[in-house]
Scaffold this active site. Sequence first.
Site, PDB file in Angstrom:
ATOM      1  N   HIS A 156     -25.535  35.532   5.816  1.00 26.39           N
ATOM      2  CA  HIS A 156     -26.654  36.616   5.460  1.00 26.39           C
ATOM      3  C   HIS A 156     -27.745  36.404   5.924  1.00 26.39           C
ATOM      4  O   HIS A 156     -28.674  37.657   6.285  1.00 26.39           O
ATOM      5  CB  HIS A 156     -27.041  36.182   3.764  1.00 26.39           C
ATOM      6  N   ASP A 174     -15.857  33.470   3.814  1.00 28.22           N
ATOM      7  CA  ASP A 174     -16.847  33.463   2.794  1.00 28.22           C
ATOM      8  C   ASP A 174     -16.143  34.855   2.294  1.00 28.22           C
ATOM      9  O   ASP A 174     -16.420  35.578   2.229  1.00 28.22           O
ATOM     10  CB  ASP A 174     -18.558  33.685   2.994  1.00 28.22           C
TER      11      ASP A 174
END
Length: 500
Positions: free
Chosen positions: A5, A45
């Site tokens: 992220h 993920d």
Amino acid sequence: PPGHHAETDEAMGFCLFNNVAVAASYLLNERPDLGVKKILIVDWDVHHGNGTQKMFWKDPRVLFFSVHRHEYGSFYPSGDDGDFNMVGEGPGEGFNINVPWDQGRCGDADYLAAWDHILIPVAREFNPDIILLSAGFDAAIGDPLGGCRVTPYGYSVMLKKLMEFAHGKIVMALEGGYNLDSIAKSSLACVQVLLEDKVIQGSSEAYPFESTWRVIQAVRKRLCAYWPSLADELSWKLIDQKTPNPIILISSSDSEIEDDDHGLVDQISKLSIENYQVDTASTSWRADLAKVDVWYACFGSNMWKPRFLCYIQGGQVDGMKKACVGSMDKSPPKEIVWETFPHRLFFGQESTASWGVGGVAFTNPLANLNDQTQMCLYRITLEQFNDVLCQENGLNLDSDSASFDLAALQSVENKGSILPEAVSNSWYANVVWLGKEGGIPILTMTCRPSAVEKFKSGEVPLRPPGKAYANTLIRGLVEGGRFSEEEAEAYIDNAASKPL
């Protein structure tokens, strides 16, 4: 630590540095002597790898592939970045591939279908020199935040398929994961594949969800101009091998469903194409519970009557992302009253399928005389309460037995709160006894005490409500005559900002 992220100028989502992106950049730009000219980054993920995507958005040397829960932009990190139309730009156009799931509960069959019909064909064309794997295990079965159902076997097969490329040169970097047992078992399965010291054992008997095939077809259509291997349409015989979409699709609960330990095939076997038709075996308990009234005490979006009626009569109100199926008995509440209870109101979770980005309402199940929460009480039947409980927690209404029967009603009066087995792994699984009104039991549903501790520790995030959700609460409080609009806004702001 996780990294996918993290962006060039911002840390986010528990990620400080984007480890995989830094490694790829180093290989391509700092070590030409290693002969690495093309890198495949695979991100499995459960969340979209927004940071990695942005760093190689215009770079054709990196093929970035992310498969993740997206739910039309409502699942973290939210927005359109994880959409399948985000394919890259300039020289990098076509080198960014997103496979965005429409809902949770995706498991081995769904992920392997994405591998076989998107990733593997494109990887053959791209022919990478090395593969970097953002190996988050929050899509694993048992993860409380991911809500998907990938098994250790599923992860091992996905990894084994990737080892056919780049002469088996693969680097795995751990990303997200919030269940230590799930992480351990999934990581072990993958390491055993990397070491090639154990035969992969297991099987996946389920078919992909209907929505999985829709997503895969949409991705192939969007990217076939760049990758000829995706040009052919999938056969109807193939995509007809499907499982009905999970109930979470039409649930409009404020919660995100926590996974349980039941097998996917067991869950699927309980579903039917018709989904919500009741057979005769399930009608007897309904007749009995229809004779008993309870007060359902609401502190969240259900304080607004039109929103609550979605759980009774079906449909959705403005701001909701998904419609409710409604209860079997669609009779409106017999009475509505308001009361204040000594429980702490707070808001948590990053986002939900029903309302998108922002926290949703919970109350601490333990009473505290220093806390005051406004609640709207609807007088409904115990049968209707069962259907609301199921919808709130994303379960099918077609059951041979009640989730909360007369014995449970007696038990919750004696104990103060109980976790009905059918919903025990869900966010709103804790049925709490609040007393009686006119001799009729008052019940609410919220998280368990252990979840409150997770919110306090930061393991599960506290978040203020999104605009649409907050507006629904405000309308309920104002139209219920509890507050003015300004007072309602202050009430919500205080609950959202006050430390838990």
